[in-house]
Enzyme design. Structure first.
Site, PDB file in Angstrom:
ATOM      1  N   HIS A  74     -53.137  16.421  -0.269  1.00 24.56           N
ATOM      2  CA  HIS A  74     -51.838  16.813  -0.952  1.00 24.56           C
ATOM      3  C   HIS A  74     -50.953  15.922  -0.256  1.00 24.56           C
ATOM      4  O   HIS A  74     -50.997  15.960   1.179  1.00 24.56           O
ATOM      5  CB  HIS A  74     -51.454  18.056  -1.219  1.00 24.56           C
ATOM      6  CG  HIS A  74     -52.368  18.726  -2.132  1.00 24.56           C
ATOM      7  ND1 HIS A  74     -51.870  20.006  -2.739  1.00 24.56           N
ATOM      8  CD2 HIS A  74     -53.278  18.398  -2.963  1.00 24.56           C
ATOM      9  CE1 HIS A  74     -52.760  20.502  -3.521  1.00 24.56           C
ATOM     10  NE2 HIS A  74     -53.843  19.402  -3.597  1.00 24.56           N
ATOM     11  N   GLU A 107     -47.861  16.892   1.135  1.00 25.23           N
ATOM     12  CA  GLU A 107     -47.404  17.684   2.243  1.00 25.23           C
ATOM     13  C   GLU A 107     -48.556  17.750   3.456  1.00 25.23           C
ATOM     14  O   GLU A 107     -48.364  17.517   4.574  1.00 25.23           O
ATOM     15  CB  GLU A 107     -47.203  19.213   1.764  1.00 25.23           C
ATOM     16  CG  GLU A 107     -46.016  19.483   0.887  1.00 25.23           C
ATOM     17  CD  GLU A 107     -46.605  19.242  -0.634  1.00 25.23           C
ATOM     18  OE1 GLU A 107     -45.843  19.711  -1.457  1.00 25.23           O
ATOM     19  OE2 GLU A 107     -47.961  18.731  -0.788  1.00 25.23           O
ATOM     20  N   CYS A 132     -47.787  23.711  -3.049  1.00 26.62           N
ATOM     21  CA  CYS A 132     -48.903  24.745  -3.628  1.00 26.62           C
ATOM     22  C   CYS A 132     -49.193  25.811  -2.465  1.00 26.62           C
ATOM     23  O   CYS A 132     -48.710  25.511  -1.369  1.00 26.62           O
ATOM     24  CB  CYS A 132     -50.125  23.906  -4.134  1.00 26.62           C
ATOM     25  SG  CYS A 132     -51.080  23.538  -2.451  1.00 26.62           S
ATOM     26  N   CYS A 149     -50.606  24.219   0.801  1.00 26.86           N
ATOM     27  CA  CYS A 149     -49.623  23.550   1.619  1.00 26.86           C
ATOM     28  C   CYS A 149     -48.538  24.396   1.950  1.00 26.86           C
ATOM     29  O   CYS A 149     -48.313  23.796   3.245  1.00 26.86           O
ATOM     30  CB  CYS A 149     -48.839  22.300   0.547  1.00 26.86           C
ATOM     31  SG  CYS A 149     -49.957  20.977   0.140  1.00 26.86           S
TER      32      CYS A 149
END
Length: 151
Positions: free
Chosen positions: A47, A49, A77, A80
């Site tokens: 992701h 991040e 999320c 993250c």
């Protein structure tokens, strides 16, 4: 956030992954940036991040990001946010929410960062809706794309 948006647009133009970008900053210095690379790497943990945090940890030679903040085009999320908490990032600025991307078909656990922070006893300061309009435009652009995968 403008750099996070540029990262996200660059990532979707390349087909690297979903419409997400993130930037780690300390003071006025950009430490690292990243965009979603799930499709590029076939790794569901890549992701935006996580990519930014990985790059920042290498640059700072530390797992702890004292004095840092992260800008993310969408609310992080659960995975993250946990990484943000473990890295001791002090503040998260985000534009759109996990509910916004859930509506696009992403497999999100709809648990807000505020709730995660409270449940975990964390001390991450949260700034929701930062440049929300621009971040929503990013999601809208993604939604109009003829073919995309929701990762």
């Amino acid at each position: 956030m403008e750099l996070a948006l540029k990262e996200a647009y660059r990532g979707i133009a390349r087909g690297d992954g979903g419409p997400f970008g993130a930037v780690v900053v300390r003071g006025s210095e950009v430490i690292a940036s990243g965009h979603n690379e799930v499709l590029k790497t076939n790794d569901p943990t890549r992701h935006a991040e996580m990519c930014a945090i990985t790059r920042a940890s290498k640059k700072m030679s530390s797992p702890h990001f004292s004095g840092c903040v992260i800008y993310s085009t969408t609310e992080p999320c659960v995975m993250c946010f946990a990484a943000i908490n473990w890295a001791q990032i002090q503040q998260v600025f985000f534009g759109t929410t996990v509910r916004d991307v859930k509506r696009l078909g992403f497999n999100e656990l709809v648990i807000s960062n505020r709730r995660l922070n409270t449940l975990g006893g964390g001390s991450v300061a949260l700034v929701a809706g930062f440049m929300r309009h621009e971040c929503q435009e990013l999601l809208d652009a993604w939604g109009r794309m003829p073919s995309h995968e929701t990762y």
